[in-house]
Scaffold this motif. Sequence first.
Motif, PDB file in Angstrom:
ATOM      1  N   GLU A  35      42.511 -28.264 -23.011  1.00 52.87           N
ATOM      2  CA  GLU A  35      41.292 -29.007 -23.346  1.00 52.87           C
ATOM      3  C   GLU A  35      41.617 -30.484 -23.578  1.00 52.87           C
ATOM      4  O   GLU A  35      40.882 -31.360 -23.141  1.00 52.87           O
ATOM      5  CB  GLU A  35      40.609 -28.400 -24.573  1.00 52.87           C
ATOM      6  CG  GLU A  35      39.253 -28.996 -24.858  1.00 52.87           C
ATOM      7  CD  GLU A  35      38.226 -28.763 -23.754  1.00 52.87           C
ATOM      8  OE1 GLU A  35      37.312 -29.601 -23.622  1.00 52.87           O
ATOM      9  OE2 GLU A  35      38.328 -27.768 -23.009  1.00 52.87           O
ATOM     10  N   SER A  71      42.106 -32.063 -20.279  1.00 47.56           N
ATOM     11  CA  SER A  71      40.801 -32.245 -19.640  1.00 47.56           C
ATOM     12  C   SER A  71      40.095 -33.483 -20.185  1.00 47.56           C
ATOM     13  O   SER A  71      39.520 -34.276 -19.423  1.00 47.56           O
ATOM     14  CB  SER A  71      39.952 -30.994 -19.869  1.00 47.56           C
ATOM     15  OG  SER A  71      38.642 -31.188 -19.404  1.00 47.56           O
ATOM     16  N   ARG A 118      33.894 -31.871 -28.804  1.00 48.62           N
ATOM     17  CA  ARG A 118      34.361 -30.617 -28.183  1.00 48.62           C
ATOM     18  C   ARG A 118      34.985 -29.652 -29.175  1.00 48.62           C
ATOM     19  O   ARG A 118      34.834 -28.445 -29.043  1.00 48.62           O
ATOM     20  CB  ARG A 118      35.362 -30.906 -27.079  1.00 48.62           C
ATOM     21  CG  ARG A 118      34.788 -31.696 -25.949  1.00 48.62           C
ATOM     22  CD  ARG A 118      34.866 -30.970 -24.621  1.00 48.62           C
ATOM     23  NE  ARG A 118      34.305 -31.793 -23.578  1.00 48.62           N
ATOM     24  CZ  ARG A 118      34.996 -32.329 -22.592  1.00 48.62           C
ATOM     25  NH1 ARG A 118      36.288 -32.115 -22.493  1.00 48.62           N
ATOM     26  NH2 ARG A 118      34.406 -33.072 -21.688  1.00 48.62           N
ATOM     27  N   ASP A 148      45.392 -23.273 -24.874  1.00 50.88           N
ATOM     28  CA  ASP A 148      43.969 -23.626 -24.759  1.00 50.88           C
ATOM     29  C   ASP A 148      43.722 -25.038 -25.264  1.00 50.88           C
ATOM     30  O   ASP A 148      43.010 -25.814 -24.632  1.00 50.88           O
ATOM     31  CB  ASP A 148      43.097 -22.649 -25.543  1.00 50.88           C
ATOM     32  CG  ASP A 148      43.036 -21.264 -24.913  1.00 50.88           C
ATOM     33  OD1 ASP A 148      43.425 -21.118 -23.736  1.00 50.88           O
ATOM     34  OD2 ASP A 148      42.599 -20.331 -25.605  1.00 50.88           O
ATOM     35  N   THR A 149      44.309 -25.374 -26.403  1.00 53.63           N
ATOM     36  CA  THR A 149      44.146 -26.718 -26.968  1.00 53.63           C
ATOM     37  C   THR A 149      44.744 -27.750 -26.024  1.00 53.63           C
ATOM     38  O   THR A 149      44.123 -28.775 -25.742  1.00 53.63           O
ATOM     39  CB  THR A 149      44.808 -26.823 -28.357  1.00 53.63           C
ATOM     40  OG1 THR A 149      44.241 -25.837 -29.216  1.00 53.63           O
ATOM     41  CG2 THR A 149      44.593 -28.201 -28.960  1.00 53.63           C
TER      42      THR A 149
END
Length: 91
Positions: free
Chosen positions: A15, A18, A61, A11-12
Amino acid sequence: MDFPDWSSLLDTKNEVLSILDEVLSLGGAAARFDLDTALLGALPDLDSMAVVGLINIMEERFGFVVEDDEIDGSTFATVGSLVDFVNGKLA
């Protein structure tokens, strides 16, 4: 024996990729990056202004604050070093 939380790491990483894609206007190319992908010195758009932009968006974020003495060029050496930095801030 403690095992890393792979879903959290993924997930990290996703992100971070992204954010890289957004700040550097890579048009989705960051999705193909792996943890060993070189950043600083390898991506022409990753200059000092882009680093400031990356830090600002990561702070927003992920909800942490980055102090000036916490980062140096090695933080942005690879995708993996940047993910490790973020995970360290989240720990």
